[in-house]
Design a protein around this motif. Structure first.
Motif, PDB file in Angstrom:
ATOM      1  N   PRO A 264       0.994  -1.125   0.105  1.00 19.64           N
ATOM      2  CA  PRO A 264      -0.067  -0.181   0.116  1.00 19.64           C
ATOM      3  C   PRO A 264       0.880   1.286   0.005  1.00 19.64           C
ATOM      4  CG  PRO A 264       0.011  -0.919   2.274  1.00 19.64           C
ATOM      5  CD  PRO A 264       0.834  -2.004   1.426  1.00 19.64           C
ATOM      6  N   MET A 265       0.359   2.161  -0.810  1.00 18.84           N
ATOM      7  CA  MET A 265       1.123   3.545  -0.492  1.00 18.84           C
ATOM      8  C   MET A 265       0.459   4.443   0.095  1.00 18.84           C
ATOM      9  SD  MET A 265       2.604   3.683  -4.670  1.00 18.84           S
ATOM     10  CE  MET A 265       1.138   3.084  -5.337  1.00 18.84           C
ATOM     11  N   ASP A 266      -0.941   4.243   0.777  1.00 22.81           N
ATOM     12  CA  ASP A 266      -1.763   5.120   1.550  1.00 22.81           C
ATOM     13  C   ASP A 266      -2.324   6.089   0.727  1.00 22.81           C
ATOM     14  OD1 ASP A 266      -0.985   3.443   3.897  1.00 22.81           O
ATOM     15  OD2 ASP A 266       0.830   4.593   3.917  1.00 22.81           O
ATOM     16  N   VAL A 267      -1.694   6.899  -0.024  1.00 24.56           N
ATOM     17  CA  VAL A 267      -2.189   7.729  -0.908  1.00 24.56           C
ATOM     18  C   VAL A 267      -2.143   7.380  -2.295  1.00 24.56           C
ATOM     19  CG1 VAL A 267      -1.610   9.722   0.619  1.00 24.56           C
ATOM     20  CG2 VAL A 267      -0.098   9.236  -1.280  1.00 24.56           C
ATOM     21  N   PRO A 323       1.063   7.363 -20.322  1.00 16.28           N
ATOM     22  CA  PRO A 323       0.599   8.012 -19.274  1.00 16.28           C
ATOM     23  C   PRO A 323       1.097   7.492 -17.916  1.00 16.28           C
ATOM     24  CG  PRO A 323      -0.918   5.984 -19.910  1.00 16.28           C
ATOM     25  CD  PRO A 323       0.154   6.230 -20.909  1.00 16.28           C
ATOM     26  N   LEU A 324       0.770   8.104 -16.705  1.00 19.11           N
ATOM     27  CA  LEU A 324       1.306   7.902 -15.472  1.00 19.11           C
ATOM     28  C   LEU A 324       0.699   6.436 -14.771  1.00 19.11           C
ATOM     29  CD1 LEU A 324       1.388  11.587 -13.903  1.00 19.11           C
ATOM     30  CD2 LEU A 324       3.321  10.439 -14.528  1.00 19.11           C
ATOM     31  N   LEU A 325       1.757   5.675 -14.015  1.00 19.37           N
ATOM     32  CA  LEU A 325       1.179   4.794 -13.442  1.00 19.37           C
ATOM     33  C   LEU A 325       0.813   5.200 -12.239  1.00 19.37           C
ATOM     34  CD1 LEU A 325       3.928   2.205 -14.316  1.00 19.37           C
ATOM     35  CD2 LEU A 325       1.835   1.805 -14.863  1.00 19.37           C
ATOM     36  N   LEU A 326      -0.476   5.243 -11.886  1.00 13.45           N
ATOM     37  CA  LEU A 326      -1.221   5.765 -10.572  1.00 13.45           C
ATOM     38  C   LEU A 326      -1.832   4.562  -9.871  1.00 13.45           C
ATOM     39  CD1 LEU A 326      -2.362   9.063 -12.141  1.00 13.45           C
ATOM     40  CD2 LEU A 326      -0.529   8.836 -10.923  1.00 13.45           C
ATOM     41  N   GLY A 327      -1.792   4.652  -8.751  1.00 10.86           N
ATOM     42  CA  GLY A 327      -2.640   3.734  -7.831  1.00 10.86           C
ATOM     43  C   GLY A 327      -2.247   4.015  -6.307  1.00 10.86           C
ATOM     44  N   ARG A 328      -3.407   2.949  -5.678  1.00 11.07           N
ATOM     45  CA  ARG A 328      -3.057   3.037  -4.104  1.00 11.07           C
ATOM     46  C   ARG A 328      -2.210   1.787  -3.536  1.00 11.07           C
ATOM     47  NH1 ARG A 328      -5.971   6.839  -1.323  1.00 11.07           N
ATOM     48  NH2 ARG A 328      -7.625   7.764  -2.300  1.00 11.07           N
ATOM     49  N   TRP A 329      -1.706   1.012  -4.378  1.00 14.58           N
ATOM     50  CA  TRP A 329      -0.927   0.186  -4.284  1.00 14.58           C
ATOM     51  C   TRP A 329      -0.178  -0.376  -5.468  1.00 14.58           C
ATOM     52  CZ3 TRP A 329      -1.627  -3.928  -7.772  1.00 14.58           C
ATOM     53  CH2 TRP A 329      -2.779  -4.318  -8.166  1.00 14.58           C
ATOM     54  N   VAL A 330       1.034  -1.017  -5.085  1.00 12.59           N
ATOM     55  CA  VAL A 330       1.664  -1.402  -6.322  1.00 12.59           C
ATOM     56  C   VAL A 330       2.329  -2.993  -5.773  1.00 12.59           C
ATOM     57  CG1 VAL A 330       3.925  -0.637  -5.021  1.00 12.59           C
ATOM     58  CG2 VAL A 330       4.056  -0.781  -7.355  1.00 12.59           C
ATOM     59  N   GLN A 331       2.635  -3.801  -7.155  1.00  9.72           N
ATOM     60  CA  GLN A 331       2.955  -5.008  -6.977  1.00  9.72           C
ATOM     61  C   GLN A 331       3.770  -5.291  -8.033  1.00  9.72           C
ATOM     62  OE1 GLN A 331       0.014  -8.110  -8.063  1.00  9.72           O
ATOM     63  NE2 GLN A 331       0.632  -9.287  -6.291  1.00  9.72           N
ATOM     64  N   ILE A 332       4.957  -6.407  -7.595  1.00  9.88           N
ATOM     65  CA  ILE A 332       5.979  -6.479  -8.736  1.00  9.88           C
ATOM     66  C   ILE A 332       6.018  -7.868  -8.959  1.00  9.88           C
ATOM     67  CG2 ILE A 332       8.659  -6.380  -8.921  1.00  9.88           C
ATOM     68  CD1 ILE A 332       8.454  -4.199  -6.415  1.00  9.88           C
ATOM     69  N   TRP A 351       8.341   6.256  -5.512  1.00 12.56           N
ATOM     70  CA  TRP A 351       7.031   6.776  -6.005  1.00 12.56           C
ATOM     71  C   TRP A 351       6.902   8.069  -5.243  1.00 12.56           C
ATOM     72  CZ3 TRP A 351       3.253   7.627  -2.056  1.00 12.56           C
ATOM     73  CH2 TRP A 351       3.769   6.875  -0.957  1.00 12.56           C
ATOM     74  N   LEU A 352       6.028   8.966  -6.120  1.00 13.13           N
ATOM     75  CA  LEU A 352       5.870  10.174  -5.518  1.00 13.13           C
ATOM     76  C   LEU A 352       4.154  10.325  -5.142  1.00 13.13           C
ATOM     77  CD1 LEU A 352       7.865  12.327  -8.069  1.00 13.13           C
ATOM     78  CD2 LEU A 352       8.429  11.523  -5.891  1.00 13.13           C
ATOM     79  N   ALA A 353       3.802  11.317  -4.182  1.00 13.02           N
ATOM     80  CA  ALA A 353       2.517  11.407  -3.945  1.00 13.02           C
ATOM     81  C   ALA A 353       1.797  11.915  -4.969  1.00 13.02           C
ATOM     82  CB  ALA A 353       2.399  12.004  -2.443  1.00 13.02           C
ATOM     83  N   HIS A 354       0.766  11.497  -5.634  1.00 12.74           N
ATOM     84  CA  HIS A 354       0.283  12.233  -6.557  1.00 12.74           C
ATOM     85  C   HIS A 354      -1.112  13.053  -5.973  1.00 12.74           C
ATOM     86  CE1 HIS A 354      -1.236  12.964 -10.560  1.00 12.74           C
ATOM     87  NE2 HIS A 354      -2.319  12.549 -10.444  1.00 12.74           N
ATOM     88  N   ARG A 355      -1.663  12.441  -5.331  1.00 12.66           N
ATOM     89  CA  ARG A 355      -3.008  13.179  -4.446  1.00 12.66           C
ATOM     90  C   ARG A 355      -3.277  12.495  -3.262  1.00 12.66           C
ATOM     91  NH1 ARG A 355      -6.857  11.942  -7.370  1.00 12.66           N
ATOM     92  NH2 ARG A 355      -8.258  10.941  -5.834  1.00 12.66           N
ATOM     93  N   GLY A 356      -3.405  13.424  -2.069  1.00 20.83           N
ATOM     94  CA  GLY A 356      -3.782  12.748  -0.955  1.00 20.83           C
ATOM     95  C   GLY A 356      -5.054  12.624  -0.768  1.00 20.83           C
TER      96      GLY A 356
END
Length: 357
Positions: A264-267, A323-332, A351-356
């Motif tokens: 999870p990335m929380d945001v 386009p950007l890879l955006l989401g609330r979780w990431v899997q590898i 990763w960078l916070a895109h939106r809180g």
């Protein structure tokens, strides 16, 4: 063979729940352990040396002893549905409570039973992989991903499964070979590292030059004659292979696969870069990055990384930004066909916070 030198036969001569105990060898009759008397009542005869026979009463009509042996000094019998202990080694020990049912946990196939580090392991109905320390109740240890693989296995081929105990540098392994879903032969292994904290199941298969899985008939670990405990397995064509040695599958590149959990990335995060570190080897790997969990939907992108170079190598891969890879979780997910034993030490995502919120 019992601790007092007798031979015990389980499931013999058309008696699925029968047990035959041999005479005990004496100085006058040193080969008496080969004799199995019949028609002897141990409760009335009480002879300390004479053998006898008895039945382990099953709960269902098709119950049979699938494995019998000695564990922690006691005779143990696993039937299709139950676990029994026999607290008697001779006629003089026999009594009404000599046979005890300890658990309604059976064994599908006696070839899956292995004693490792003071515990007994086997495959029970379900199928489930059980561990028993000889004192407490048997414990189900197949509750991780391996349980789904076993549940999907075809029931018609349970009798062909087998297991081996394989100690090696990474730890002590219970290695179970089984028939996977959609197959008719033993091609897949579920290997449990018993020395890794919490236990870790690893799925394993071996490929032929044509890319198909090898089918196995049996395996054994060499004891004696060497300080190494190599495991040898025979395939269904009669060839014998030494497993877990070298850098490929008998000249065929090893197909590898690793899937992480969803971190999870929380945001809502914007993925920026992938970092992978390992000793350089002449191989390539494919890395797939998946994101999801937001109104942007699930998305993924795949990158081919060259692992060659020298020394300790760090690979930096800039991730897709159009386009950007955006989401609330990431899997590898890492896959590839390798021949030089790559040992990935670290995988990192920036990763960078895109939106809180």
């Amino acid at each position: 063979k019992s601790p007092d030198g007798r031979l015990w036969l389980f499931n013999y001569s058309g008696k699925p729940t029968g047990v035959a105990v041999s005479n005990r060898a004496t100085p006058d009759r040193p080969r008496d352990y080969e004799v199995f008397p019949d028609g002897v009542d141990p409760l009335t005869r009480r002879d300390p040396n004479q053998g006898f026979r008895f039945q382990i009463s099953g709960d269902v009509s098709d119950e049979k002893v699938t494995w019998g042996g000695f564990f922690q000094g006691r005779a143990v019998a696993l039937t299709k549905t139950n676990l029994y202990v026999v607290n008697a080694l001779s006629q003089s020990d026999w009594g009404p409570t000599a046979i005890q049912k300890l658990s309604a946990t059976g064994c599908l196939n006696g070839d899956t039973v292995q004693e490792i580090g003071g515990a007994l392991y086997w495959v029970a109905e379900g199928p489930r992989i059980m561990r028993w320390d000889g004192q407490s109740a048997p414990e189900d240890i197949s509750h991780q991903k391996v349980s789904a693989r076993l549940r999907n296995a075809p029931t018609a081929y349970y009798a062909t499964w087998f297991a081996a105990y394989h100690p090696r540098a990474e730890g002590r392994y219970y290695a179970l070979a089984f028939v996977p879903s959609g197959a008719t032969t033993v091609t897949d292994w579920a290997q449990l590292n018993l020395d890794q904290q919490g236990g870790a199941w690893e799925p394993v298969s071996y490929k032929t030059a044509a890319g198909s899985k090898r089918a196995w008939r049996g395996a054994v670990v060499r004891h004696g004659g060497s300080d190494l405990f190599e495991m040898y397995a025979a395939d269904t064509s009669g060839q014998i292979f030494q497993l877990e040695t070298g850098s490929d599958d008998a000249g065929v590149a090893i197909a590898i696969s690793m899937t992480s959990r969803k971190f999870p990335m929380d945001v809502i995060g914007r993925l920026h870069s992938l970092y992978l570190r390992l000793p350089a080897v002449t191989d390539t790997a494919s890395v797939q990055i998946l994101v999801g969990g937001s109104e942007y939907g699930d998305d993924s992108d795949t990158y081919t990384l060259t692992l060659s170079g020298s020394g300790d190598k760090e690979i930096r891969q800039r991730l897709r930004h159009t386009p950007l890879l955006l989401g609330r979780w990431v899997q590898i997910i890492v896959t590839g066909s390798v021949s030089n034993r790559p040992a990935i030490r670290d995988i990192s995502i920036r990763w960078l916070a895109h939106r809180g919120q």
